[in-house]
Motif scaffolding. Structure first.
Motif, PDB file in Angstrom:
ATOM      1  N   LEU A 112       0.695  -1.039   0.040  1.00 36.20           N
ATOM      2  CA  LEU A 112      -0.039  -0.172   0.070  1.00 36.20           C
ATOM      3  C   LEU A 112       0.774   1.197   0.145  1.00 36.20           C
ATOM      4  N   TYR A 130       0.929   3.909  -3.165  1.00 29.62           N
ATOM      5  CA  TYR A 130       0.580   5.167  -2.850  1.00 29.62           C
ATOM      6  C   TYR A 130       1.414   6.320  -3.187  1.00 29.62           C
ATOM      7  N   SER A 187      -8.168  11.654 -10.281  1.00 24.98           N
ATOM      8  CA  SER A 187      -8.385  11.283  -9.255  1.00 24.98           C
ATOM      9  C   SER A 187      -7.251  10.509  -8.502  1.00 24.98           C
ATOM     10  N   THR A 188      -7.389  10.423  -7.027  1.00 21.88           N
ATOM     11  CA  THR A 188      -6.493   9.532  -6.416  1.00 21.88           C
ATOM     12  C   THR A 188      -6.932   8.224  -6.312  1.00 21.88           C
ATOM     13  N   LEU A 189      -6.014   7.298  -5.730  1.00 24.69           N
ATOM     14  CA  LEU A 189      -6.436   5.910  -5.712  1.00 24.69           C
ATOM     15  C   LEU A 189      -7.440   5.732  -4.634  1.00 24.69           C
ATOM     16  N   PHE A 190      -7.370   6.582  -3.653  1.00 21.48           N
ATOM     17  CA  PHE A 190      -8.374   6.627  -2.336  1.00 21.48           C
ATOM     18  C   PHE A 190     -10.039   7.062  -2.962  1.00 21.48           C
ATOM     19  N   ASP A 191      -9.697   7.881  -3.729  1.00 21.56           N
ATOM     20  CA  ASP A 191     -10.992   8.538  -4.508  1.00 21.56           C
ATOM     21  C   ASP A 191     -11.740   7.254  -5.303  1.00 21.56           C
ATOM     22  N   ASP A 192     -10.985   6.622  -6.095  1.00 23.93           N
ATOM     23  CA  ASP A 192     -11.292   5.313  -6.753  1.00 23.93           C
ATOM     24  C   ASP A 192     -12.013   4.348  -5.843  1.00 23.93           C
ATOM     25  N   LEU A 193     -11.284   3.929  -4.837  1.00 25.32           N
ATOM     26  CA  LEU A 193     -11.699   2.964  -4.092  1.00 25.32           C
ATOM     27  C   LEU A 193     -13.047   3.266  -3.140  1.00 25.32           C
ATOM     28  N   THR A 194     -13.207   4.523  -3.038  1.00 26.62           N
ATOM     29  CA  THR A 194     -14.429   4.764  -2.066  1.00 26.62           C
ATOM     30  C   THR A 194     -15.394   5.395  -2.824  1.00 26.62           C
ATOM     31  N   LYS A 250     -15.445  -1.048  -0.811  1.00 31.42           N
ATOM     32  CA  LYS A 250     -15.302  -1.142   0.740  1.00 31.42           C
ATOM     33  C   LYS A 250     -15.433  -2.243   1.376  1.00 31.42           C
TER      34      LYS A 250
END
Length: 271
Positions: A125, A129, A162-169, A175
């Protein structure tokens, strides 16, 4: 050797395992970094093909290759690390040395979870990141004065990735996948101590056969239950969330069961 947990003995075991596991692990991290950088270079967004951009709900452009790469490379990295951890038990000379290690089964098992799952997951991770942040900064600077049509709104919008966190959420489904790294890592850790040779291949074939049977049985059972009944194609969001929650907690429970089986198998090896 008693099976109690001793913090001093556990610390010495961690040092010993790092000397054995550390060099190969660090080399695998270098390979991982090279693979991820190559994927970003070869999949850099092209402004001339902006009509292929996928926009999220926050007005950011999503990198289409990122999530498949994140999941696929992460799966391979975690499972390979787990599959090699207990591989020494399949080689008689090394197995004798492992069995003679002055540490309890509990200490060896906790050490295995820390190295094969926790450390590997955190490292992956963190590396992903950092690489993602570096390339996103470069892409955003390169496209900072560019605009493209946001096909969600139909408006001309400044390009920002977008960031990876944006894509995951952005999707609820992702989730509920957070337990999967522990689930698959646990399976391949069990395979590393269960099989004597070709641990990864045998474990992969075993879970493929098992999952194929489960999917086949589920489809057949579902068709039998719904035979002669009308189909409703609308899915209620509450029901969908309930199914995803069941999937998540089932993965957690199965991960704990697999770890327990691994512990018992390790204890049998000690005997």
């Amino acid at each position: 050797m008693n099976n109690t947990f001793n913090i001093n003995r556990f610390g010495l075991l961690l040092k010993r395992q790092w000397l054995e596991f550390g060099k190969i692990y660090l080399m695998s991290l270098v390979v991982l970094i090279g693979i991820l950088i190559a994927f970003y270079f070869f999949n850099a967004p092209d402004f001339n093909r902006s009509f292929f951009y996928k926009w999220d709900d926050h007005g950011h452009v999503q990198l289409g290759f990122r999530l498949p790469v994140f999941i696929a490379i992460g799966f391979l990295f975690l499972t390979i690390q787990a599959s090699t951890y207990f591989s020494a038990f399949g080689q008689k000379p090394k197995a004798i040395m492992e069995l003679m290690t002055p540490a309890s089964v509990t200490e060896k098992f906790i050490c295995a979870i820390l190295f094969s799952t926790i450390l590997s997951l955190i490292s992956y991770l963190l590396i992903f990141y950092i690489i993602d942040a570096i390339f996103l900064n470069y892409f955003n600077e390169l496209w900072q004065h560019s605009k493209a049509t946001n096909y969600n709104t139909g408006k001309l919008t400044a390009v920002s990735f977008s960031t990876l966190f944006d894509d995951l959420t952005s999707e609820k489904e992702f989730k509920f996948l957070f337990a999967m790294p522990f689930f698959f890592s646990g399976i391949f850790l069990l395979g590393s101590i269960y099989f004597n040779r070709f641990h990864y291949i045998k474990t992969a074939l075993s879970i493929t056969a098992l999952f194929s049977f489960i999917i086949f049985f589920t489809i057949k059972f579902g068709n039998w239950i719904t035979a002669g009944k009308s189909r409703i194609y609308t899915v209620d969001h509450v029901e969908k969330d309930f199914v995803l929650a069941i999937f998540f907690w089932s993965s957690v429970a199965l991960s704990l069961i697999i770890w327990l089986i691994t512990y018992v198998r390790l204890k049998e090896k000690e005997v």
